[in-house]
Scaffold this active site. Structure first.
Site, PDB file in Angstrom:
ATOM      1  N   GLU A 174       0.819  -1.216   0.000  1.00 20.08           N
ATOM      2  CA  GLU A 174       0.000   0.000   0.000  1.00 20.08           C
ATOM      3  C   GLU A 174       0.856   1.271   0.000  1.00 20.08           C
ATOM      4  O   GLU A 174       0.823   2.054   0.968  1.00 20.08           O
ATOM      5  CB  GLU A 174      -0.966   0.009   1.178  1.00 20.08           C
ATOM      6  CG  GLU A 174      -1.981  -1.108   1.110  1.00 20.08           C
ATOM      7  CD  GLU A 174      -3.066  -1.021   2.174  1.00 20.08           C
ATOM      8  OE1 GLU A 174      -2.819  -0.406   3.222  1.00 20.08           O
ATOM      9  OE2 GLU A 174      -4.149  -1.573   1.948  1.00 20.08           O
ATOM     10  N   GLU A 330      -6.731  -7.685  -0.856  1.00 14.53           N
ATOM     11  CA  GLU A 330      -7.152  -7.728   0.552  1.00 14.53           C
ATOM     12  C   GLU A 330      -8.586  -7.242   0.653  1.00 14.53           C
ATOM     13  O   GLU A 330      -8.952  -6.251   0.021  1.00 14.53           O
ATOM     14  CB  GLU A 330      -6.329  -6.765   1.414  1.00 14.53           C
ATOM     15  CG  GLU A 330      -4.879  -7.088   1.582  1.00 14.53           C
ATOM     16  CD  GLU A 330      -4.198  -6.037   2.463  1.00 14.53           C
ATOM     17  OE1 GLU A 330      -4.876  -5.357   3.255  1.00 14.53           O
ATOM     18  OE2 GLU A 330      -2.973  -5.893   2.337  1.00 14.53           O
ATOM     19  N   PHE A 380      -7.570  -7.234  16.776  1.00 12.73           N
ATOM     20  CA  PHE A 380      -9.035  -7.215  16.723  1.00 12.73           C
ATOM     21  C   PHE A 380      -9.555  -7.184  15.287  1.00 12.73           C
ATOM     22  O   PHE A 380     -10.731  -6.929  15.053  1.00 12.73           O
ATOM     23  CB  PHE A 380      -9.592  -6.029  17.528  1.00 12.73           C
ATOM     24  CG  PHE A 380      -9.198  -6.092  18.971  1.00 12.73           C
ATOM     25  CD1 PHE A 380      -9.425  -7.248  19.712  1.00 12.73           C
ATOM     26  CD2 PHE A 380      -8.573  -5.018  19.591  1.00 12.73           C
ATOM     27  CE1 PHE A 380      -9.041  -7.333  21.052  1.00 12.73           C
ATOM     28  CE2 PHE A 380      -8.190  -5.087  20.923  1.00 12.73           C
ATOM     29  CZ  PHE A 380      -8.418  -6.248  21.664  1.00 12.73           C
ATOM     30  N   HIS A 381      -8.675  -7.408  14.326  1.00 10.90           N
ATOM     31  CA  HIS A 381      -9.084  -7.460  12.914  1.00 10.90           C
ATOM     32  C   HIS A 381      -9.565  -8.873  12.614  1.00 10.90           C
ATOM     33  O   HIS A 381      -8.955  -9.844  13.032  1.00 10.90           O
ATOM     34  CB  HIS A 381      -7.869  -7.119  12.041  1.00 10.90           C
ATOM     35  CG  HIS A 381      -8.212  -6.729  10.640  1.00 10.90           C
ATOM     36  ND1 HIS A 381      -8.681  -7.635   9.722  1.00 10.90           N
ATOM     37  CD2 HIS A 381      -8.128  -5.538  10.003  1.00 10.90           C
ATOM     38  CE1 HIS A 381      -8.873  -7.005   8.565  1.00 10.90           C
ATOM     39  NE2 HIS A 381      -8.555  -5.734   8.714  1.00 10.90           N
TER      40      HIS A 381
HETATM   41  C1  GLA Z   1      -4.174  -2.736   5.015  1.00 11.66           C
HETATM   42  C2  GLA Z   1      -2.825  -3.408   5.091  1.00 11.66           C
HETATM   43  C3  GLA Z   1      -2.833  -4.697   5.843  1.00 11.66           C
HETATM   44  C4  GLA Z   1      -3.710  -4.600   7.060  1.00 11.66           C
HETATM   45  C5  GLA Z   1      -5.086  -4.172   6.656  1.00 11.66           C
HETATM   46  C6  GLA Z   1      -6.061  -4.110   7.810  1.00 11.66           C
HETATM   47  O1  GLA Z   1      -4.899  -3.071   3.914  1.00 11.66           O
HETATM   48  O2  GLA Z   1      -2.268  -3.627   3.823  1.00 11.66           O
HETATM   49  O3  GLA Z   1      -1.506  -4.999   6.194  1.00 11.66           O
HETATM   50  O4  GLA Z   1      -3.168  -3.652   7.934  1.00 11.66           O
HETATM   51  O5  GLA Z   1      -5.016  -2.891   6.089  1.00 11.66           O
HETATM   52  O6  GLA Z   1      -7.340  -3.757   7.392  1.00 11.66           O
END
Ligand code: GLA
Length: 696
Positions: A174, A330, A380-381
């Site tokens: 990202e 993702e 908590f994800h």
């Molecule tokens: C982003 C990151 C991941 C993770 C997610 C959590 O997309 O790339 O590593 O932190 O958020 O939602």
């Protein structure tokens, strides 16, 4: 250093990846839509890995992303590599038939790196130096960071470039998040070099930035700096260039890593975008640098219609990919952990989300992450394998989704053809986001979403398009927020309309050029001849103020005679356009609110105020008629997207509503294996994927 296109040039249309000849397909060994997620086994003891792989097979996982945050383990001390565990991991996955998307870990440099190179830390606009202990902390302009990133990337590419498990490279993570702009001295030096490259002379820089205003004229390059906090508003042209520079620096880091990988590997290279969410990266340019586009998307929990935002992001991703299939790198099985209130997905919602992405061109469905982390910032994800383990709803739905995606493998490689284009330009958004605009209520995100949602509700599939790209294939083009519009873009739009297109332009468009300077001739000047109307003065409304508008143009049967609007109005000067709607009150009372103008073989509409999604039905009805389009007449909250293939087309139907629906589709529902008859019945909250005869 790796060379990029000159800083001043727009990405040449058309958009989309341009892999080197000889690059392998990422999905050549994957039988169906790829399924999986980020896999971080380094957080777990070795015995858990075996269980992971067994459960992955149970869930139908075919692709996992590994190593994304593993730099400190892969290179525990500068120049000392410990790759044994990665060897073991890749062999284990390969043995289980699970393909690998191998990360380069450069989003999170180790502690030793910052100890040795404190100057590589990011400095925020207010001068705060960001410390270690998180991720995304290194300046993309730091020579030390770039060198270290290239070293670890080269090491991994050399070692794993041919590994049979590896089908794809995942560079960094990202770009642009969690921070993008860096105001450090390192960054300032790089910014000056970038400006010298862009402008050549100080005179040209002074002219472009309009530095005669407020006495900012520069007499020496070393006096030019980054637009850090200052007593009042900083020169907007300087800030706009700093946004371009930031994007360029991030992209240069990506390109350097990509090229290092390409020396040792014929596997394609991607980096995970955040298409609708990361304002810092101009993805029209990035889409041309990757071998395959991939995207991350998370629902905004506060948005009760977040599935529409998801569709927008997916359409944008496909557009950045130039229409080629892309990977959802993702999303989440349930709640995330970083929003103020992290709402869990309700039963069936995860599958609807996944199929929305597939409908809009994704050939891979991956999650963050495989197994929920016990420690750290993201415990908590949600995950594919939640803390609650395999006796949980989320796990059962994960297994069911894996099976469903395996049933629709024949969708792979097919394309979506849109009927409408919505103009999208990150540079324009950067400019509009700066301070001291005529109203704080001007919000390009809101306008884009409102027009998008209208098209979504009308069942019209949308591509996003750069204003300078060829638009001739689209019956209708909507410009909801084209504040910054170059001359070249205005000429492109004019060609489009003259050639028979229908263009709808919303307020606060065509205002400035690429230096954030008002166009000679005033607001909307570059589009005045095309639209047959000019803007003499902006007439923004007070907070909460509403205006009434009499609709005089064509209307749908249920369309209103009188609409209300808010936020904005213009004092329009007619120059050939017909008046379609008139203000009944407010500062522009008695004057035109919406206009329509025939130009060449096409039509240009101008909408000078903010209508909500309901009122936009009336506003767009006439434009649809000009474009030869009509709303699809779908049941409420149902989306249907056609993916076109060589042998067959597929209609992906997603029912977001709480009632069962029947949608015309004569074929076979791949999820049930049943013929549909003339229509497919989709239960409340359900999904269908119907193979139908191909259209020409
Ligand atoms: C982003 C990151 C991941 C993770 C997610 C959590 O997309 O790339 O590593 O932190 O958020 O939602």
């Amino acid at each position: 250093m790796t060379s990029l296109p000159p800083a001043s040039s727009h990405p040449a249309p058309p958009p989309g990846p341009q892999p080197r000849p000889g690059t392998r397909r990422w999905d050549e060994r994957l039988g169906s839509i790829a399924y999986g997620g980020d896999y971080n086994p380094e957080q777990w003891p070795r015995e858990v890995w075996e269980e992971d792989v067994a459960l992955m097979r149970e869930a139908g996982v075919t692709l996992v992303s590994v190593g994304i945050f593993s730099w400190a383990l892969l290179e525990p001390r500068e120049g000392e590599y410990d790759l044994g565990w990665m060897d073991e991991l890749l062999d284990l996955l390969h043995g289980a038939g699970i393909a690998v998307d191998l990360g380069t870990p450069t989003a999170s440099p180790p502690a030793w790196f910052f100890h040795a190179h404190p100057e590589a830390r990011v400095v925020t606009r207010d001068g705060t130096v960001l410390g270690f202990g998180s991720r995304g902390m290194a300046s993309p302009s730091s020579p030390a960071y770039r060198a270290a990133a290239l070293r670890i990337t080269t090491e991994l590419a050399r070692r794993y470039g041919d590994h049979p498990a590896v089908v794809l490279w995942h560079v960094h993570n990202e770009y642009g998040a969690p921070v993008s702009e860096d105001y450090s001295p390192t960054s300032a030096a790089a910014f000056r070099a970038w400006l010298q490259d862009r402008y050549g002379t100080l005179d040209a820089l002074n002219a472009a930035w309009g530095t005669a205003f407020w006495g900012q004229t520069y007499g020496a390059w070393e006096h030019v700096g980054v637009p850090a906090l200052a007593p009042s508003v900083v020169n907007p042209a300087q800030r706009l260039d700093f946004a371009r520079f930031t994007d360029h620096q991030l992209r240069a880091c990506f390109v350097a890593e990509r090229d290092a990988i390409r020396r040792y590997s014929d596997r394609p290279v991607t980096t995970n975008f955040m298409a609708a969410e990361c304002p810092a990266t101009d993805l029209w340019a990035w889409g041309r640098e990757v071998d395959v586009v991939s995207n991350d998307h998370y629902l905004t929990a506060a948005d009760e219609r977040a599935h529409v935002g998801l569709a927008l992001a997916a359409d944008l991703t496909r557009s950045v990919a130039g229409g080629t299939p892309w990977i959802l790198m993702e999303h989440s099985t349930s709640a995330v952990n970083w929003q103020p209130r992290n709402v869990a997905k309700r039963p069936g919602e995860m599958a609807r989300n996944a199929f929305q992405h597939v409908a809009r061109g994704a050939d891979g469905v991956l999650f963050f992450q495989w197994r929920a982390s016990r420690s750290g910032a993201e415990k908590f994800h949600s995950a594919m394998l939640p803390h609650a383990g395999t006796s949980s709803r989320v796990w059962r739905e994960v297994v069911a989704l894996g099976a469903d995606l395996a049933r629709v493998g024949e969708l792979r490689g097919s394309r979506v053809r849109a009927q409408a284009a919505l103009l999208w330009d990150w540079e324009s958004f950067w400019a509009q986001d700066l301070e001291w605009r005529p109203s704080v209520d001007l919000d390009h995100r809101e306008r884009v979403r409102a027009f998008y949602e209208r098209l979504w509700r009308d069942g019209i599939t949308v591509d996003m398009a750069h204003p300078e790209q060829d638009l001739s294939g689209y019956p209708i083009v909507v410009a909801p927020a084209s504040y910054l519009l170059s001359r070249a873009a205005a000429e492109n739009l004019t060609r489009y309309v003259e050639g028979g297109g229908t263009l709808v332009v919303s307020y606060f468009s065509g205002v400035v050029d690429e230096h954030d300077a008002v166009h000679p001739g005033g607001y909307l000047a570059p589009l005045r001849d095309l639209l047959g109307v000019g803007v003499e003065e902006f007439l923004p409304l007070r907070e909460g103020q509403r205006v009434r508008v009499a609709w005089e143009g064509p209307r749908s049967a249920e369309g209103e005679h009188e609409l209300t609007a808010d936020v904005w109005s213009d004092e329009l000067v007619l120059a050939g356009a017909e008046v379609v709607a008139t203000y009944l009150d407010g500062p522009a009372a008695g004057r035109a609110a919406v206009t329509r103008h025939r130009r060449g073989a096409g039509t240009g509409w101008y909408v000078s105020t903010r209508f909500d999604v309901e009122a936009l039905a009336t506003v767009l009805a006439g434009a649809y008629a000009d474009a030869g389009l009509a709303p699809a007449g779908l049941p409420q909250d149902v989306e249907v997207v056609r993916r076109r293939g060589a042998e067959a087309d597929h209609l992906v139907v997603v029912n977001h509503g709480d009632q069962p629906v029947a949608v015309p589709a004569d074929g076979v529902d791949l999820l049930t294996g049943e013929p549909t008859g003339s229509s497919v019945k989709v239960p409340a909250g359900g999904v269908a994927v119907v193979r139908v005869a191909p259209t020409s």
